[in-house]
Design an enzyme around this catalytic site. Structure first.
Site, PDB file in Angstrom:
ATOM      1  N   GLY A  56      35.808 -20.034 -11.422  1.00  0.00           N
ATOM      2  CA  GLY A  56      36.655 -20.499 -10.319  1.00  0.00           C
ATOM      3  C   GLY A  56      37.374 -19.327  -9.663  1.00  0.00           C
ATOM      4  N   GLY A  91      38.934 -19.631  -6.139  1.00  0.00           N
ATOM      5  CA  GLY A  91      39.890 -20.709  -5.890  1.00  0.00           C
ATOM      6  C   GLY A  91      41.287 -20.169  -5.651  1.00  0.00           C
ATOM      7  CD  GLN A  92      46.917 -22.727  -4.769  1.00  0.00           C
ATOM      8  OE1 GLN A  92      46.671 -23.696  -5.474  1.00  0.00           O
ATOM      9  NE2 GLN A  92      48.079 -22.555  -4.175  1.00  0.00           N
ATOM     10  CG  ASP A 110      34.136 -20.046  -7.310  1.00  0.00           C
ATOM     11  OD1 ASP A 110      33.625 -21.188  -7.274  1.00  0.00           O
ATOM     12  OD2 ASP A 110      35.342 -19.846  -7.129  1.00  0.00           O
ATOM     13  CE1 TYR A 134      43.492 -30.572 -12.745  1.00  0.00           C
ATOM     14  CE2 TYR A 134      45.679 -31.484 -12.379  1.00  0.00           C
ATOM     15  CZ  TYR A 134      44.852 -30.399 -12.561  1.00  0.00           C
ATOM     16  OH  TYR A 134      45.381 -29.131 -12.544  1.00  0.00           O
ATOM     17  CE  LYS A 188      43.576 -28.834 -15.739  1.00  0.00           C
ATOM     18  NZ  LYS A 188      42.815 -27.589 -15.983  1.00  0.00           N
TER      19      LYS A 188
END
Ligand code: SER
Length: 332
Positions: A16, A19-20, A42, A150, A154
């Site tokens: 990732g 990503g942010q 990614d 989500y 987690k």
């Protein structure tokens, strides 16, 4: 942070990476350890990646064989596994989100165990909390009753990380990130994304329509603090880390209305309207803040950015991007 010259250089694989979080974490890791020590991966096609952002590999983290090839090829010693579907997007296709979030984590943990990697970082989230958590400040050991797929992924992921730590001695570390605010890469698919979008819209159009109520307080953090927290946790001595799951880390807690007031100090003409959608229910299930006493005690966590400093820094970095736009508001 600097690399301890008495320690061998790690070889780090990041999933990732575009990503942010990944965009800034890869840069920070390369700053400390050198560009070639950090293998970014990614879904994006590798041919479009400029040389200064390599090594980069296109990787679907559900492809365990390809993941394993990269571990062997580069002699990877640490993984930062960031690829995931966030809270709001996850609700659109729950089983797909579950599959990506869980199977990718299990692939990472298995490969890390089999190849005896030194360390793994995997982010958890405030999304593990639910209605039974104290609304104002959620303790580290809150009963977890997540309301989104989500959040469930987690919560389960925290348990899997603890399992690999206990049964296989894998050094896997985790933080419950709050909503993250940054300017380098867009936020994608979360409930807290408004706190990023509002800056872009304020500068571009001078107004923003918010999908949360003005009084919805949520835990938030500036990306600079989040990246520093991640590096500090990963560099803390293993014996100092007493938390079995993922550490709560706190920094900011604000409502959309409070962010607007802060923004208007710089952009007096900025206007806001409110039109809630499904994300309001997700936000309602999360606490306004977290108690991060354990992180402060175990590895000296302390945030640096308050609401005013975060807002000023965001505007300073984003204002030049929108400067040539004729509709853009003027930062005063
Ligand atoms: N920022 C995330 C989300 O909104 C929370 O971890 O989904």
């Amino acid at each position: 942070m600097e690399h301890d010259k008495n320690q061998p250089l790690p070889v780090i694989l990041v999933t990732g990476a575009r990503g942010q979080i990944g965009t800034e974490l890869v840069a920070a890791l390369r700053n400390v350890y050198g560009r070639k020590q950090v293998v970014a991966t990614d879904l994006h096609d590798a041919t479009t990646i400029p040389d200064q952002q390599r090594p980069y590999h296109q990787l679907n983290v559900l492809d365990k064989d390809e993941l394993e090839n990269l571990i062997i090829t580069y002699g990877v010693t640490q993984i930062y596994h960031l690829a995931a579907t966030l809270s709001a997007k996850g609700e659109e296709a729950p089983l797909k989100a579950w599959h990506l979030n869980m199977q990718s984590l299990l692939n990472i943990l298995e490969v890390a165990k089999d190849h005896k990697l030194n360390k793994v970082f995997w982010p958890s989230s405030i999304a593990v909390f639910g209605p039974s958590t104290a609304r104002k400040v959620s303790p580290q050991d809150a009963l977890l009753d997540p309301q989104t797929v989500y959040g469930i992924s987690k919560e389960a992921g925290e348990q899997w990380c603890a399992y690999y730590r206990e049964h296989y001695g894998l050094d896997v570390r985790s933080l419950r990130y709050p909503g993250l605010i940054s300017y380098s890469a867009p936020a994608g698919g979360g409930t807290t994304d408004y706190a990023v979008a509002i800056f872009h819209e304020a500068l571009q159009n001078g107004s923003y329509q918010c999908y949360l109520n003005p009084d919805t307080a949520l835990p938030m953090m500036y990306m600079n603090d989040a990246v520093r927290a991640t590096l500090e946790l990963m560099n803390a001595p293993a014996e100092a880390l007493k938390e079995r799951g993922a550490y709560n880390i706190g920094a900011l807690s604000f409502t959309p209305a409070q962010l607007v007031t802060e923004l208007q100090k710089h952009l007096p003409g900025f206007t806001i309207s409110y039109n809630t959608d499904k994300r309001q229910a997700i936000a309602n299930s999360w606490p306004a803040g977290v108690d991060d006493t354990e992180a402060r005690q175990d590895w000296n966590w302390a945030p640096e950015y308050n609401l005013a400093a975060m807002t000023a820094d965001m505007l300073q970095h984003l204002a030049p991007v929108y400067k040539s736009d004729s509709n853009a508001a003027t930062v005063s």
